[in-house]
Write a protein that holds these residues in place. Structure first.
Motif, PDB file in Angstrom:
ATOM      1  N   GLY A  79       6.194  -5.479   6.549  1.00  0.00           N
ATOM      2  CA  GLY A  79       6.978  -5.473   7.879  1.00  0.00           C
ATOM      3  C   GLY A  79       6.731  -4.258   8.969  1.00  0.00           C
ATOM      4  O   GLY A  79       6.109  -3.210   8.332  1.00  0.00           O
ATOM      5  N   VAL A  90       4.757 -10.516  12.446  1.00  0.00           N
ATOM      6  CA  VAL A  90       4.841  -9.950  11.199  1.00  0.00           C
ATOM      7  C   VAL A  90       5.967 -10.115  10.218  1.00  0.00           C
ATOM      8  O   VAL A  90       5.852 -10.542   9.039  1.00  0.00           O
ATOM      9  CB  VAL A  90       4.371  -8.449  11.007  1.00  0.00           C
ATOM     10  N   SER A 143      16.677  -7.063   5.142  1.00  0.00           N
ATOM     11  CA  SER A 143      17.340  -5.695   5.554  1.00  0.00           C
ATOM     12  C   SER A 143      18.601  -5.749   5.690  1.00  0.00           C
ATOM     13  O   SER A 143      19.173  -7.068   6.078  1.00  0.00           O
ATOM     14  CB  SER A 143      16.357  -5.304   6.729  1.00  0.00           C
ATOM     15  N   ALA A 201       0.838  -1.114   0.094  1.00  0.00           N
ATOM     16  CA  ALA A 201      -0.010  -0.016  -0.130  1.00  0.00           C
ATOM     17  C   ALA A 201       0.738   1.474   0.071  1.00  0.00           C
ATOM     18  O   ALA A 201       0.481   2.248  -0.297  1.00  0.00           O
ATOM     19  CB  ALA A 201      -1.073   0.246   1.257  1.00  0.00           C
ATOM     20  N   ASP A 237      -3.874 -10.084   6.451  1.00  0.00           N
ATOM     21  CA  ASP A 237      -3.253  -9.779   7.544  1.00  0.00           C
ATOM     22  C   ASP A 237      -2.179 -11.046   7.341  1.00  0.00           C
ATOM     23  O   ASP A 237      -2.240 -12.106   7.603  1.00  0.00           O
ATOM     24  CB  ASP A 237      -3.720  -9.823   8.774  1.00  0.00           C
ATOM     25  N   THR A 264      -0.020 -12.201   9.440  1.00  0.00           N
ATOM     26  CA  THR A 264       0.261 -12.930  10.538  1.00  0.00           C
ATOM     27  C   THR A 264      -0.826 -14.208  10.621  1.00  0.00           C
ATOM     28  O   THR A 264      -0.842 -15.006  11.468  1.00  0.00           O
ATOM     29  CB  THR A 264       0.140 -11.931  11.994  1.00  0.00           C
ATOM     30  N   GLU A 270       7.271   5.766   6.069  1.00  0.00           N
ATOM     31  CA  GLU A 270       6.677   5.917   7.468  1.00  0.00           C
ATOM     32  C   GLU A 270       7.506   5.203   8.327  1.00  0.00           C
ATOM     33  O   GLU A 270       7.407   5.641   9.521  1.00  0.00           O
ATOM     34  CB  GLU A 270       5.260   5.308   7.200  1.00  0.00           C
ATOM     35  N   LEU A 271       7.879   3.991   8.131  1.00  0.00           N
ATOM     36  CA  LEU A 271       8.818   2.953   9.252  1.00  0.00           C
ATOM     37  C   LEU A 271       9.961   3.799   9.581  1.00  0.00           C
ATOM     38  O   LEU A 271      10.434   3.620  10.672  1.00  0.00           O
ATOM     39  CB  LEU A 271       9.210   1.977   8.359  1.00  0.00           C
TER      40      LEU A 271
HETATM   41  P1  NAD Z   1       6.023   1.092   5.665  1.00  0.00           P
HETATM   42  O1  NAD Z   1       5.735   1.449   7.146  1.00  0.00           O
HETATM   43  O2  NAD Z   1       5.857   2.247   4.963  1.00  0.00           O
HETATM   44  O3  NAD Z   1       5.070   0.129   4.860  1.00  0.00           O
HETATM   45  C1  NAD Z   1       4.610  -1.214   5.290  1.00  0.00           C
HETATM   46  C2  NAD Z   1       3.225  -1.714   4.755  1.00  0.00           C
HETATM   47  O4  NAD Z   1       3.073  -2.918   5.363  1.00  0.00           O
HETATM   48  C3  NAD Z   1       2.372  -0.788   5.196  1.00  0.00           C
HETATM   49  O5  NAD Z   1       1.431  -0.856   4.076  1.00  0.00           O
HETATM   50  C4  NAD Z   1       1.394  -1.654   6.139  1.00  0.00           C
HETATM   51  O6  NAD Z   1       0.103  -1.535   6.070  1.00  0.00           O
HETATM   52  C5  NAD Z   1       1.824  -3.184   5.704  1.00  0.00           C
HETATM   53  N1  NAD Z   1       1.710  -4.067   7.012  1.00  0.00           N
HETATM   54  C6  NAD Z   1       1.947  -3.951   8.120  1.00  0.00           C
HETATM   55  N2  NAD Z   1       1.483  -4.953   8.909  1.00  0.00           N
HETATM   56  C7  NAD Z   1       1.065  -6.016   8.005  1.00  0.00           C
HETATM   57  C8  NAD Z   1       0.392  -7.097   8.099  1.00  0.00           C
HETATM   58  N3  NAD Z   1       0.184  -7.694   9.437  1.00  0.00           N
HETATM   59  N4  NAD Z   1      -0.181  -7.731   7.065  1.00  0.00           N
HETATM   60  C9  NAD Z   1      -0.123  -6.873   5.741  1.00  0.00           C
HETATM   61  N5  NAD Z   1       0.518  -5.999   5.654  1.00  0.00           N
HETATM   62  C10 NAD Z   1       0.987  -5.305   6.573  1.00  0.00           C
HETATM   63  O7  NAD Z   1       7.528   0.516   5.523  1.00  0.00           O
HETATM   64  P2  NAD Z   1       8.633   0.203   4.664  1.00  0.00           P
HETATM   65  O8  NAD Z   1       9.637   1.291   5.024  1.00  0.00           O
HETATM   66  O9  NAD Z   1       8.009   0.433   3.108  1.00  0.00           O
HETATM   67  O10 NAD Z   1       8.968  -1.338   4.882  1.00  0.00           O
HETATM   68  C11 NAD Z   1       8.739  -2.230   3.837  1.00  0.00           C
HETATM   69  C12 NAD Z   1       9.585  -3.399   4.109  1.00  0.00           C
HETATM   70  O11 NAD Z   1      11.054  -2.859   3.969  1.00  0.00           O
HETATM   71  C13 NAD Z   1       9.605  -3.981   5.513  1.00  0.00           C
HETATM   72  O12 NAD Z   1       9.567  -5.466   5.461  1.00  0.00           O
HETATM   73  C14 NAD Z   1      10.588  -3.266   6.166  1.00  0.00           C
HETATM   74  O13 NAD Z   1      11.155  -4.200   7.135  1.00  0.00           O
HETATM   75  C15 NAD Z   1      11.652  -3.143   5.077  1.00  0.00           C
HETATM   76  N6  NAD Z   1      12.666  -2.214   5.025  1.00  0.00           N
HETATM   77  C16 NAD Z   1      12.360  -1.023   5.341  1.00  0.00           C
HETATM   78  C17 NAD Z   1      13.788  -0.353   5.411  1.00  0.00           C
HETATM   79  C18 NAD Z   1      13.578   1.192   5.617  1.00  0.00           C
HETATM   80  O14 NAD Z   1      14.390   2.043   6.111  1.00  0.00           O
HETATM   81  N7  NAD Z   1      12.300   1.907   5.445  1.00  0.00           N
HETATM   82  C19 NAD Z   1      15.114  -0.680   5.526  1.00  0.00           C
HETATM   83  C20 NAD Z   1      15.173  -2.083   5.255  1.00  0.00           C
HETATM   84  C21 NAD Z   1      13.912  -2.608   5.246  1.00  0.00           C
END
Ligand code: NAD
Length: 250
Positions: free
Chosen positions: A90, A111, A140, A18, A61, A63, A191-192
């Protein structure tokens, strides 16, 4: 050469698609020609994003294994196959380990590691039946190093688990036409990481620790996923592609 990256005629699902990195991956796969399904626990952002990008949405979801299975079944019923699965959903939780609430440990594991396994399982059983498919898990750099200064032991342990789960499944499924790889980003502006990037001490440490001296845009992670999804990576399985601006070299 560029034809090798084309995904025309393939159906792809992206969990956590999303927003953030997942959303950029959705755009990358769509632009490479795939029919893409955003799969997310948040139907509001998921539907809005799907509408914005001209792709489809299915809720799950990660999980909950039944909910994940239903989402993958939806893709197969709508498209006839599931060819690319990007298991990307994640969350992060920053808290000192000596005081970490077991419920928070479980939530992150649930998750970030259980969810990736349930998604791999749902994708794998359908791809093995087809005799083809490419699974890409979002790992990651935290699966390789331990981040600083923020404490996040559950996250780091889960991501190390994702990288090794990827290798385990790659070995099991390679001879039956299914490839399993991971992409491990460094710091990406989403957002993370919003909380960390608005904390001057954390932000400084993150950027100083990155040889390229900046965090990534989500769109800089997506091409690595398109590569692993496509025939351009036909001899890659069990690999982890680190995309971290050099963070792990120091
Ligand atoms: P984000 O928070 O922007 O997006 C995460 C998305 O996952 C959201 O749309 C959320 O609704 C969805 N989500 C959360 N829990 C869920 C569930 N139980 N079931 C289905 N969907 C679920 O985060 P992001 O930064 O885009 O992270 C995406 C991936 O990249 C994650 O696995 C994160 O660990 C990994 N990651 C991020 C970074 C970073 O710096 N942002 C670095 C390394 C790895």
């Amino acid at each position: 050469m560029t034809d090798l990256f084309a995904l025309n005629g393939r159906n792809a699902i992206v969990t956590g698609g999303a927003q953030g990195i997942g959303e950029a991956i959705v755009l990358g796969l769509r632009d490479a020609g795939a029919r893409v399904f955003i799969c997310d626990v948040n139907p509001d952002t998921g539907r809005a994003s799907a509408e914005r990008h001209g792709v489809e949405f299915v809720t799950a979801d990660v999980t909950d294994p039944d909910s994940v299975d239903a989402a993958f079944e939806h893709v197969v019923s709508a498209g006839g196959s599931v060819d690319v699965a990007v298991n990307n959903a994640g969350i992060v939780h920053n808290h000192p380990s000596e005081d970490l609430d077991p419920a928070d440990w479980r939530r992150v594991m649930s998750v970030n590691l259980d969810g990736v396994f349930y998604s791999c399982r749902a994708a794998g059983k359908r791809m093995l039946a087809q005799g083809s498919g490419s699974i890409i898990n979002t790992g990651s750099m935290s699966g390789h190093i331990s981040n600083r200064p923020q404490p996040q032991s559950a996250y780091n342990a889960a991501k190390a688990g994702v990288i090794h789960l990827t290798k385990s499944l790659a070995g099991e499924w390679a001879a039956r036409g299914v490839r399993v790889n991971s992409v491990s980003p460094g710091y990406v502006g989403t957002e993370l990481t919003k909380r960390g990037l608005s904390n001057e001490e954390w932000r400084r440490s993150w950027i100083d620790g990155t040889p390229m001296n900046r965090v990534a845009e989500p769109g800089e992670i997506a091409p690595a996923v398109v590569f692993l999804a496509s025939d351009a990576s036909s001899y890659c399985t069990g690999t982890d592609l680190v995309v971290d601006g050099g963070y792990t070299v120091w």
